[in-house]
Design an enzyme around this catalytic site. Structure first.
Site, PDB file in Angstrom:
ATOM      1  N   CYS A   1      -1.525  10.968  10.520  1.00 22.47           N
ATOM      2  CA  CYS A   1      -2.007  12.441   9.985  1.00 22.47           C
ATOM      3  C   CYS A   1      -3.050  12.902  10.851  1.00 22.47           C
ATOM      4  O   CYS A   1      -3.628  14.181  10.596  1.00 22.47           O
ATOM      5  CB  CYS A   1      -2.644  11.803   8.502  1.00 22.47           C
ATOM      6  SG  CYS A   1      -1.334  11.123   7.733  1.00 22.47           S
TER       7      CYS A   1
ATOM      8  N   HIS B   1      -7.375  17.049   6.305  1.00 21.02           N
ATOM      9  CA  HIS B   1      -5.906  16.703   6.315  1.00 21.02           C
ATOM     10  C   HIS B   1      -5.663  16.532   4.618  1.00 21.02           C
ATOM     11  O   HIS B   1      -6.665  16.081   3.697  1.00 21.02           O
ATOM     12  CB  HIS B   1      -6.064  15.185   6.832  1.00 21.02           C
ATOM     13  CG  HIS B   1      -4.608  14.695   6.108  1.00 21.02           C
ATOM     14  ND1 HIS B   1      -3.378  15.283   6.237  1.00 21.02           N
ATOM     15  CD2 HIS B   1      -4.500  13.372   5.962  1.00 21.02           C
ATOM     16  CE1 HIS B   1      -2.378  14.163   5.893  1.00 21.02           C
ATOM     17  NE2 HIS B   1      -3.219  12.962   5.646  1.00 21.02           N
TER      18      HIS B   1
ATOM     19  N   ASN C   1       1.621  15.819   0.916  1.00 18.35           N
ATOM     20  CA  ASN C   1       1.057  15.301   2.001  1.00 18.35           C
ATOM     21  C   ASN C   1       2.017  15.638   3.142  1.00 18.35           C
ATOM     22  O   ASN C   1       2.972  14.578   3.061  1.00 18.35           O
ATOM     23  CB  ASN C   1       0.563  13.777   1.793  1.00 18.35           C
ATOM     24  CG  ASN C   1       0.057  13.331   2.985  1.00 18.35           C
ATOM     25  OD1 ASN C   1      -0.113  13.764   4.314  1.00 18.35           O
ATOM     26  ND2 ASN C   1      -0.881  12.159   2.637  1.00 18.35           N
TER      27      ASN C   1
HETATM   28  C1  COA Z   1      -1.737   6.460  -4.123  1.00 18.36           C
HETATM   29  C2  COA Z   1      -2.812   6.624  -4.874  1.00 18.36           C
HETATM   30  C3  COA Z   1      -2.771   7.866  -5.677  1.00 18.36           C
HETATM   31  C4  COA Z   1      -2.866   5.474  -6.235  1.00 18.36           C
HETATM   32  O1  COA Z   1      -3.923   5.710  -7.010  1.00 18.36           O
HETATM   33  P1  COA Z   1      -4.746   4.421  -7.446  1.00 18.36           P
HETATM   34  O2  COA Z   1      -5.815   5.069  -8.309  1.00 18.36           O
HETATM   35  O3  COA Z   1      -5.321   3.869  -6.425  1.00 18.36           O
HETATM   36  O4  COA Z   1      -3.728   3.694  -8.071  1.00 18.36           O
HETATM   37  P2  COA Z   1      -3.548   2.011  -8.283  1.00 18.36           P
HETATM   38  O5  COA Z   1      -2.558   1.452  -7.189  1.00 18.36           O
HETATM   39  O6  COA Z   1      -4.806   1.256  -8.214  1.00 18.36           O
HETATM   40  O7  COA Z   1      -3.016   1.625  -9.575  1.00 18.36           O
HETATM   41  C5  COA Z   1      -3.477   2.128 -10.920  1.00 18.36           C
HETATM   42  C6  COA Z   1      -2.753   2.302 -11.890  1.00 18.36           C
HETATM   43  O8  COA Z   1      -1.593   3.158 -11.907  1.00 18.36           O
HETATM   44  C7  COA Z   1      -0.213   2.699 -11.850  1.00 18.36           C
HETATM   45  N1  COA Z   1       0.651   3.192 -10.950  1.00 18.36           N
HETATM   46  C8  COA Z   1       0.542   3.154  -9.540  1.00 18.36           C
HETATM   47  N2  COA Z   1       1.403   4.100  -9.173  1.00 18.36           N
HETATM   48  C9  COA Z   1       1.913   4.862 -10.031  1.00 18.36           C
HETATM   49  C10 COA Z   1       2.567   6.070 -10.208  1.00 18.36           C
HETATM   50  N3  COA Z   1       3.309   6.180  -9.313  1.00 18.36           N
HETATM   51  N4  COA Z   1       2.901   6.427 -11.568  1.00 18.36           N
HETATM   52  C11 COA Z   1       2.278   6.066 -12.627  1.00 18.36           C
HETATM   53  N5  COA Z   1       1.363   5.061 -12.425  1.00 18.36           N
HETATM   54  C12 COA Z   1       1.370   4.235 -11.452  1.00 18.36           C
HETATM   55  C13 COA Z   1      -0.624   1.007 -11.438  1.00 18.36           C
HETATM   56  O9  COA Z   1       0.674   0.347 -11.871  1.00 18.36           O
HETATM   57  C14 COA Z   1      -1.929   0.772 -12.209  1.00 18.36           C
HETATM   58  O10 COA Z   1      -1.743   0.631 -13.440  1.00 18.36           O
HETATM   59  P3  COA Z   1      -2.559  -0.315 -14.187  1.00 18.36           P
HETATM   60  O11 COA Z   1      -4.135   0.129 -14.097  1.00 18.36           O
HETATM   61  O12 COA Z   1      -2.109  -0.543 -15.722  1.00 18.36           O
HETATM   62  O13 COA Z   1      -2.375  -1.820 -13.589  1.00 18.36           O
HETATM   63  C15 COA Z   1      -4.385   6.357  -4.304  1.00 18.36           C
HETATM   64  O14 COA Z   1      -4.517   5.408  -4.119  1.00 18.36           O
HETATM   65  C16 COA Z   1      -4.363   7.329  -3.098  1.00 18.36           C
HETATM   66  O15 COA Z   1      -4.090   8.394  -3.250  1.00 18.36           O
HETATM   67  N6  COA Z   1      -4.479   6.738  -2.086  1.00 18.36           N
HETATM   68  C17 COA Z   1      -4.973   7.513  -0.784  1.00 18.36           C
HETATM   69  C18 COA Z   1      -3.557   7.660  -0.308  1.00 18.36           C
HETATM   70  C19 COA Z   1      -3.473   8.509   0.839  1.00 18.36           C
HETATM   71  O16 COA Z   1      -3.947   9.713   0.705  1.00 18.36           O
HETATM   72  N7  COA Z   1      -2.843   8.269   1.610  1.00 18.36           N
HETATM   73  C20 COA Z   1      -2.582   9.156   2.820  1.00 18.36           C
HETATM   74  C21 COA Z   1      -3.607   9.006   3.891  1.00 18.36           C
HETATM   75  S1  COA Z   1      -2.837   9.789   5.290  1.00 18.36           S
END
Ligand code: COA
EC number: 2.3.1.180
Length: 337
Positions: free
Chosen positions: A122, A262, A293
């Protein structure tokens, strides 16, 4: 000792034209939630994404790149034959070699321009802009075409809850060339390989194909991501990198017109803006809501939307900040063409 002749380029480099290509297929959250047991509300709340663009089979990495490049060249008032080098930032050209840049340079009609791909995920587009500016100033190229392109849907597991709703496809391009005034500030870039595994291709091709001793998995080695640590790293570390890019360019945050980070996640964009104490007059790129993204393509696509919606004007000062797998990052201040 024989003295080797040296060349130097123009004193300054600038962006001369911008182009974009958005795939024709619009995919709303409603179309991805079933496979990942999610909801429109969860996706919007956690990422800010309402819909994304996914490429059709005809919208290949090469096809999207050529379309974006033709627009960038036209807006720069240049012919393909005037391009000396084509740099393509991508992680989704699925042929290991040759570089897709060579095919793009040929299809565009360059005069056998130098062409190679950049693998910085990215952060690749900002790496390309930095290299292009250095080439123009050093004299190794007069006009450089920098392309960011991805078909991330080819390497995303559409049943993976952590990535399927985030990643998308598209292409953007910029022409970098000589100018009387500096139009591209010093780059601040780096990498943190200690966090190599946070976003990566799940396994390498040998593990897919297998060896005599161990059978291969036989499935596409999709991207895997540990979303939470990536989120924390980007939200906190990238605001510091952004400030360093401003400092190195001698530009105060109040001088900025545009912030074009980004497009990873809307919450990361908001966290960076808060951390940087971005003044309210600075317009923030939010292309992710409609586009998803697109990794290396996200910054030129985001800037393209700002033009289209009247948020960016020629001569504006913009801060670009890109970050991703590696973890690699790069930031610079630019004048928009
Ligand atoms: C991916 C992302 C949106 C996930 O959000 P998060 O808040 O970290 O989510 P978590 O993995 O901690 O999970 C939180 C809860 O949501 C749930 N969950 C995870 N993915 C899910 C989905 N796609 N839909 C619904 N629920 C989801 C999990 O099971 C968890 O549930 P719980 O609280 O009951 O255990 C976030 O981590 C993110 O955006 N990270 C950066 C990613 C990014 O930008 N990458 C590119 C960089 S180049």
């Amino acid at each position: 000792m024989t003295r080797i002749g040296a060349v130097t380029g123009g004193p300054h480099a600038a962006i001369l034209g911008l182009g974009a290509y958005r795939p024709s297929r619009i995919v709303p959250n409603a179309d991805v939630i079933e496979a990942i047991n999610s909801s429109d509300e969860w996706i919007q709340q956690r990422s800010g994404i309402k819909q994304r663009r996914w490429a059709t089979p005809e919208e290949t990495v090469q096809m999207m790149s050529v379309a974006a490049s033709r627009q960038a060249l036209e807006r720069a008032g240049l012919e393909a034959a005037q391009v000396d080098c084509v740099l393509v930032a991508t992680v989704s050209h699925l042929l290991q070699t040759p570089a897709v840049a060579t095919a793009i340079a040929h299809e565009l009609g360059t005069d056998q321009a130098a062409a190679f791909d950049i693998s910085a995920a990215c952060a690749g587009f900002c790496h390309g802009v930095a290299l292009a500016a250095d080439m123009v100033r050093a004299g190794s190229a007069r006009h450089v075409l920098v392309i960011g392109v991805e078909r991330l849907t080819d390497i995303t597991d559409l049943a993976d809850r952590g990535t399927a709703f985030i990643f998308a496809d598209g292409a953007g391009a910029m022409v970098v060339g000589p100018s009387d005034e500096p139009g591209i500030g010093p780059v601040v870039w780096g990498s943190d390989g200690e966090q190599f595994d946070l976003i990566r291709q799940r396994e390498d091709w040998r593990d897919v194909v297998g060896t005599e001793d161990s059978p291969g998995s036989g499935v596409m080695p999709h991207l895997v991501m540990q979303g939470n640590p990536v989120f924390r790293w980007a939200s906190f570390q990238m605001a510091k990198v952004a400030q360093q890019a401003l400092d190195r360019a001698g530009v105060s945050i109040d001088d900025l017109d545009l912030f074009v980070p980004h497009q990873a996640n809307m919450r990361i964009i908001d966290a960076m803006a808060r951390s940087m104490k971005l003044p309210p007059h600075v317009r923030i790129a939010r292309d992710i809501a409609e586009q998803g993204n697109t990794s290396a393509a996200s910054i030129p696509l985001a800037l393209d939307r700002m033009y289209a919606e009247g948020d960016a004007r020629s001569g504006d000062t913009a801060l670009l900040v890109a970050f991703g797998a590696g973890l690699a990052y790069a930031a610079q201040v630019v004048t928009v063409p």
